[in-house]
Write an enzyme that holds these catalytic residues in place. Structure first.
Site, PDB file in Angstrom:
ATOM      1  CE  LYS A  13      43.474  53.681  14.499  1.00  0.00           C
ATOM      2  NZ  LYS A  13      42.649  52.454  14.192  1.00  0.00           N
ATOM      3  NE  ARG A  88      42.587  54.078   8.007  1.00  0.00           N
ATOM      4  CZ  ARG A  88      41.852  54.860   8.643  1.00  0.00           C
ATOM      5  NH1 ARG A  88      42.361  56.035   9.528  1.00  0.00           N
ATOM      6  NH2 ARG A  88      40.727  54.566   8.797  1.00  0.00           N
ATOM      7  NE  ARG A 127      33.745  52.468  16.896  1.00  0.00           N
ATOM      8  CZ  ARG A 127      34.976  52.722  16.247  1.00  0.00           C
ATOM      9  NH1 ARG A 127      36.332  53.177  16.806  1.00  0.00           N
ATOM     10  NH2 ARG A 127      35.057  52.655  14.973  1.00  0.00           N
ATOM     11  NE  ARG A 160      33.129  55.345  12.827  1.00  0.00           N
ATOM     12  CZ  ARG A 160      34.513  55.506  12.771  1.00  0.00           C
ATOM     13  NH1 ARG A 160      35.067  56.017  13.986  1.00  0.00           N
ATOM     14  NH2 ARG A 160      35.085  54.838  11.911  1.00  0.00           N
ATOM     15  NE  ARG A 171      36.155  51.642   9.569  1.00  0.00           N
ATOM     16  CZ  ARG A 171      35.855  51.478  10.637  1.00  0.00           C
ATOM     17  NH1 ARG A 171      34.539  50.836  11.076  1.00  0.00           N
ATOM     18  NH2 ARG A 171      36.411  52.141  11.632  1.00  0.00           N
TER      19      ARG A 171
HETATM   20  P1  AMP Z   1      38.420  56.275  11.307  1.00  0.00           P
HETATM   21  O1  AMP Z   1      37.519  57.005  11.968  1.00  0.00           O
HETATM   22  O2  AMP Z   1      40.020  56.644  11.244  1.00  0.00           O
HETATM   23  O3  AMP Z   1      38.129  54.628  11.457  1.00  0.00           O
HETATM   24  O4  AMP Z   1      38.230  56.631   9.637  1.00  0.00           O
HETATM   25  C1  AMP Z   1      36.977  56.518   9.157  1.00  0.00           C
HETATM   26  C2  AMP Z   1      36.905  56.629   7.475  1.00  0.00           C
HETATM   27  O5  AMP Z   1      37.602  57.667   7.266  1.00  0.00           O
HETATM   28  C3  AMP Z   1      37.995  55.615   6.837  1.00  0.00           C
HETATM   29  O6  AMP Z   1      37.427  54.434   6.850  1.00  0.00           O
HETATM   30  C4  AMP Z   1      38.226  56.215   5.635  1.00  0.00           C
HETATM   31  O7  AMP Z   1      37.194  56.304   4.659  1.00  0.00           O
HETATM   32  C5  AMP Z   1      38.463  57.769   5.932  1.00  0.00           C
HETATM   33  N1  AMP Z   1      40.080  57.985   6.393  1.00  0.00           N
HETATM   34  C6  AMP Z   1      40.163  58.392   7.484  1.00  0.00           C
HETATM   35  N2  AMP Z   1      41.596  58.622   7.605  1.00  0.00           N
HETATM   36  C7  AMP Z   1      41.768  58.296   6.359  1.00  0.00           C
HETATM   37  C8  AMP Z   1      43.333  58.422   5.724  1.00  0.00           C
HETATM   38  N3  AMP Z   1      44.298  58.575   6.336  1.00  0.00           N
HETATM   39  N4  AMP Z   1      43.490  58.106   4.442  1.00  0.00           N
HETATM   40  C9  AMP Z   1      42.315  57.568   3.591  1.00  0.00           C
HETATM   41  N5  AMP Z   1      40.974  57.659   4.316  1.00  0.00           N
HETATM   42  C10 AMP Z   1      40.742  58.118   5.507  1.00  0.00           C
END
Ligand code: AMP
Length: 227
Positions: A13, A88, A127, A160, A171
């Site tokens: 994404k 989300r 990654r 990460r 996740r």
């Molecule tokens: P990502 O980089 O999109 O994988 O997001 C990393 C982390 O940020 C996720 O595992 C959540 O802890 C938090 N996060 C990101 N976007 C959201 C969202 N829309 N709602 C809740 N937590 C989020």
């Protein structure tokens, strides 16, 4: 144009969001990047969300929704956006619709990047992310020119914390339980466009181009959502 990008963690994404935003000449916004920026800068919000983000749990809606709506209400997003990582869950999708509706706007398209579980494990296991500009690399498929350093800003490349196996399991579970219904939400609204996310970055980019940028010749065009 207002686009949201959906898909499992590791579906690509982040990489495709930047590409699509450039093509559509609108800014991109990643909720995960925004949270990580707050963490790096040590803001109160960053401290508040650290345990959630690092352990792979969703940040509570009241924090996340306020942060994103505040951001997209700024003039930079007046012509639209490509959103990565938000919404989300269905509540977030409803709140986003409500906020756009209030401004006389709407989500035009929800792009689902579809990948297999095997592809996810490979992508997330290999990654690397720049700690400065957030550019994404894969140790084999798209390595940096100089090991450990970002091609664009010379920042340090890191894994990460939430790509480590334990957080990753959380996740993926959170995606299945909370985010999969968001796909149905946009499908029911006739806004879902699904593209195959397997193969090289370039190949996926091409599919996205065909589906969204010049959809007239394709089967999965905007006016014909894939369920
Ligand atoms: P990502 O980089 O999109 O994988 O997001 C990393 C982390 O940020 C996720 O595992 C959540 O802890 C938090 N996060 C990101 N976007 C959201 C969202 N829309 N709602 C809740 N937590 C989020």
């Amino acid at each position: 144009m207002h686009v949201v990008i959906l898909g499992f963690p590791g579906a690509g994404k982040g990489t495709q969001t930047k590409f699509l935003a450039e093509c559509l000449s609108v800014p991109s916004l990643s909720s995960g990047d925004l949270f990580r920026r707050h963490q790096r800068e040590g803001t109160p919000l960053g401290q508040q969300v650290r345990t959630y983000v690092d352990s792979g749990l969703l940040v509570p809606d009241e924090i996340t929704i306020a942060m994103i709506l505040d951001e997209i209400n700024s003039p930079s997003y007046s012509d639209g956006f490509v959103l990565d990582g938000f919404p989300r869950n269905v509540n977030q999708a409803l709140e986003l619709d409500r906020a756009l509706d209030f401004a006389g706007m709407d989500i035009d398209c929800a792009l689902l990047i579809d990948v297999t579980q095997e592809a996810l494990a490979d992508r997330l296991g290999k990654r690397l992310v720049c700690n400065r500009c957030q550019s994404i690399y894969h140790t084999e498929a798209s390595p940096p020119r100089n090991s450990g350093l970002c091609d664009y800003c010379n920042g340090r490349l890191e894994r990460r914390a939430d790509d480590e196996p334990e957080a990753l399991v959380r996740r993926l579970r959170a995606y299945q339980e909370e985010s999969a219904p968001v796909v149905d939400f946009y499908a029911r609204a006739g806004k879902l466009v699904k593209v195959d996310g397997t193969g090289t970055v370039e190949r996926v980019r091409q599919r996205i181009k065909e589906a969204i940028i010049c959809p007239a010749t394709q089967d999965n065009r905007l006016s014909k959502p894939v369920h």
